[in-house]
Structures are given as structure tokens and as C-alpha cells.
Design a protein around this motif. Structure first.
Motif, mmCIF file in Angstrom:
data_model
loop_
_atom_site.group_PDB
_atom_site.id
_atom_site.type_symbol
_atom_site.label_atom_id
_atom_site.label_comp_id
_atom_site.label_asym_id
_atom_site.label_seq_id
_atom_site.Cartn_x
_atom_site.Cartn_y
_atom_site.Cartn_z
ATOM 1 N N SER A 26 20.298 63.877 13.970
ATOM 2 C CA SER A 26 21.117 62.793 15.076
ATOM 3 C C SER A 26 21.043 63.239 16.441
ATOM 4 O O SER A 26 20.785 62.369 17.339
ATOM 5 C CB SER A 26 22.628 62.576 14.359
ATOM 6 O OG SER A 26 22.974 61.603 15.286
ATOM 7 N N LEU A 30 18.806 61.535 19.472
ATOM 8 C CA LEU A 30 19.577 61.096 20.745
ATOM 9 C C LEU A 30 18.879 61.912 22.048
ATOM 10 O O LEU A 30 18.438 61.265 22.602
ATOM 11 C CB LEU A 30 21.036 61.800 20.724
ATOM 12 C CG LEU A 30 21.616 61.002 21.899
ATOM 13 C CD1 LEU A 30 21.783 59.712 22.127
ATOM 14 C CD2 LEU A 30 23.359 61.350 21.881
ATOM 15 N N PHE A 115 30.259 53.196 24.109
ATOM 16 C CA PHE A 115 29.494 53.431 23.098
ATOM 17 C C PHE A 115 28.746 52.306 22.149
ATOM 18 O O PHE A 115 27.728 52.412 21.754
ATOM 19 C CB PHE A 115 30.597 54.168 21.924
ATOM 20 C CG PHE A 115 29.862 54.268 20.598
ATOM 21 C CD1 PHE A 115 28.949 55.204 20.307
ATOM 22 C CD2 PHE A 115 30.730 53.549 19.500
ATOM 23 C CE1 PHE A 115 28.414 55.349 18.864
ATOM 24 C CE2 PHE A 115 30.398 53.815 18.253
ATOM 25 C CZ PHE A 115 29.198 54.347 17.928
ATOM 26 N N GLN A 118 25.810 51.081 24.193
ATOM 27 C CA GLN A 118 24.779 52.180 24.197
ATOM 28 C C GLN A 118 24.074 52.293 22.836
ATOM 29 O O GLN A 118 22.874 52.519 22.649
ATOM 30 C CB GLN A 118 25.165 53.674 24.655
ATOM 31 C CG GLN A 118 25.453 53.833 26.019
ATOM 32 C CD GLN A 118 25.842 55.504 26.303
ATOM 33 O OE1 GLN A 118 26.781 55.466 26.273
ATOM 34 N NE2 GLN A 118 24.781 55.881 26.628
ATOM 35 N N SER A 119 24.900 52.176 21.615
ATOM 36 C CA SER A 119 24.143 52.324 20.206
ATOM 37 C C SER A 119 23.169 51.006 19.987
ATOM 38 O O SER A 119 22.364 51.417 19.224
ATOM 39 C CB SER A 119 25.427 52.034 19.288
ATOM 40 O OG SER A 119 25.992 51.134 19.122
ATOM 41 N N CYS A 120 23.511 50.030 20.665
ATOM 42 C CA CYS A 120 22.539 48.741 20.744
ATOM 43 C C CYS A 120 20.993 49.285 21.284
ATOM 44 O O CYS A 120 19.795 48.723 21.052
ATOM 45 C CB CYS A 120 22.916 47.564 21.344
ATOM 46 S SG CYS A 120 24.497 46.947 20.465
ATOM 47 N N CYS A 122 19.627 52.280 21.045
ATOM 48 C CA CYS A 122 19.487 53.855 20.597
ATOM 49 C C CYS A 122 18.847 53.439 18.851
ATOM 50 O O CYS A 122 19.093 52.686 18.378
ATOM 51 C CB CYS A 122 20.743 54.541 20.417
ATOM 52 S SG CYS A 122 21.279 55.370 22.071
ATOM 53 N N VAL A 127 22.933 57.454 16.502
ATOM 54 C CA VAL A 127 24.355 57.011 16.665
ATOM 55 C C VAL A 127 25.405 57.696 16.373
ATOM 56 O O VAL A 127 26.469 57.903 17.106
ATOM 57 C CB VAL A 127 24.491 55.454 16.069
ATOM 58 C CG1 VAL A 127 25.931 54.809 15.855
ATOM 59 C CG2 VAL A 127 23.764 54.425 16.624
ATOM 60 N N LEU A 130 25.821 59.801 19.080
ATOM 61 C CA LEU A 130 26.247 59.066 20.463
ATOM 62 C C LEU A 130 27.712 59.003 20.269
ATOM 63 O O LEU A 130 28.540 58.900 21.095
ATOM 64 C CB LEU A 130 25.519 57.776 20.336
ATOM 65 C CG LEU A 130 26.007 56.743 21.502
ATOM 66 C CD1 LEU A 130 25.563 57.469 22.947
ATOM 67 C CD2 LEU A 130 25.325 55.645 21.460
ATOM 68 N N TYR A 131 28.267 58.553 19.122
ATOM 69 C CA TYR A 131 29.733 58.686 18.638
ATOM 70 C C TYR A 131 30.562 59.896 19.030
ATOM 71 O O TYR A 131 31.252 59.963 19.763
ATOM 72 C CB TYR A 131 30.118 58.568 17.093
ATOM 73 C CG TYR A 131 31.562 58.120 16.947
ATOM 74 C CD1 TYR A 131 32.114 56.766 17.039
ATOM 75 C CD2 TYR A 131 32.031 58.989 16.309
ATOM 76 C CE1 TYR A 131 33.440 56.760 16.533
ATOM 77 C CE2 TYR A 131 33.344 59.286 16.124
ATOM 78 C CZ TYR A 131 34.086 57.857 16.265
ATOM 79 O OH TYR A 131 35.525 57.622 15.946
#
Length: 158
Positions: A26, A30, A115, A118-120, A122, A127, A130-131
Motif C-alpha cells: 500500500s 502511494l 483523506f 485524496q482517496s478519490c 489515488c 488508500v 493514505l488513511y
């Protein structure tokens, strides 16, 4: 937004190793996206300056600077177990620019909203990392009053 598991997740984060092998895919995903997203932000005409202090107390101060075409990013606590120093700073710039784009403040709720936004943008595989980078670090600041040691950690999926 506030899950009953956030404190459990934070305790796991604090107790866990700096590098959890399960988190590597993950975090690599990222990391692979940082430079492209950073260049996208620069293409808006934004000039990013890296400073040795925390430049913004609130969203309003940052918004004022961005409307003038500049964004200051703190170099404090710039130690990451995977990202280079430059990647970590670029990630911070992307993150802060996202705060500005959706006008989300620096509260834990605002971090969660950032978050989500941003996750949209990535890969789905990034994700979980990112979390950790956004929500868990912000929650650590809120609950423990300090910036955490950055770790390669992914929350347990319930």
C-alpha cells in the motif's frame, strides 16, 4: 467519521513496528503517485516553499497564501521509513492543497474529509496507507498532542 476503533487503531499504531511488512504494498502504491500529483498541483501555478517551522495555524492563513499562488510546507518531523525526504514533503504539499481545494479545516473531521477527497485521486491499493498518513497521524496529534513517529502501518480490517 469517529469510529469506536480509532483509539484501538492508534494503540496498535503506537505499539507496532516502524515497518509492518503487510503495509509495504500500500505504501509503495502511494509513493508511486506522489510525484505526478505534486506536478499536477504545480501546474496550477502554485509555488511551494519548504520552511523550517509550522507555517499555518488554520485553513484561513493557508487559503490566503494559496490565493496569492504560494504554499509553505513544514520540513519539521520529516522522517519517513519509505518516502524520501523530498517525497514526504511533496506528499504534504498535495495533502495541504487538498485541504484548500475542499476548504476542510485542520480538525480531525477536516483531516478525514481531506483523506476522503485524496482517496478519490489515488489507486485503491494506496488508500490504507493514505488513511495512516492522514487520519491516524491527525488523530495521534489530537489524542496525544504530538506528531507520531511515521510508520508503515495499515489498520486492521474489521
Amino acid at each position: 467519521m469517529y469510529t469506536p476503533h480509532i483509539l484501538e487503531e492508534l494503540q496498535e499504531y503506537r505499539k507496532g513496528p516502524v515497518i509492518d511488512e503487510r503495509a509495504l504494498p500500500s505504501f509503495h502504491a502511494l509513493a508511486s503517485q506522489i510525484d505526478g500529483q505534486y506536478l499536477d498541483a504545480l501546474r496550477t501555478g502554485l509555488k511551494v516553499f519548504f520552511v523550517n517551522y509550522d507555517p499555518y495555524k488554520d485553513l484561513q492563513g493557508m487559503t490566503k497564501d494559496i490565493k496569492r499562488g504560494l504554499l509553505k510546507i513544514s520540513q519539521l518531523h520529516n522522517v519517513h521509513p519509505l518516502f524520501t525526504k523530498e517525497q514526504n514533503l511533496r506528499f504534504r504539499a498535495i495533502h495541504d492543497y487538498t485541504h484548500y481545494s475542499i476548504q476542510a479545516d485542520f480538525s480531525l473531521e477536516g483531516e478525514y474529509r481531506t483523506f476522503l477527497e485524496q482517496s478519490c485521486h489515488c489507486l485503491a491499493s494506496s488508500v490504507p496507507a493514505l488513511y495512516t498518513e492522514v487520519v491516524l497521524q491527525a488523530a495521534h496529534m489530537q489524542y496525544f498532542g504530538t506528531f507520531p513517529i511515521q510508520k508503515l502501518f495499515i489498520r486492521r480490517i474489521v
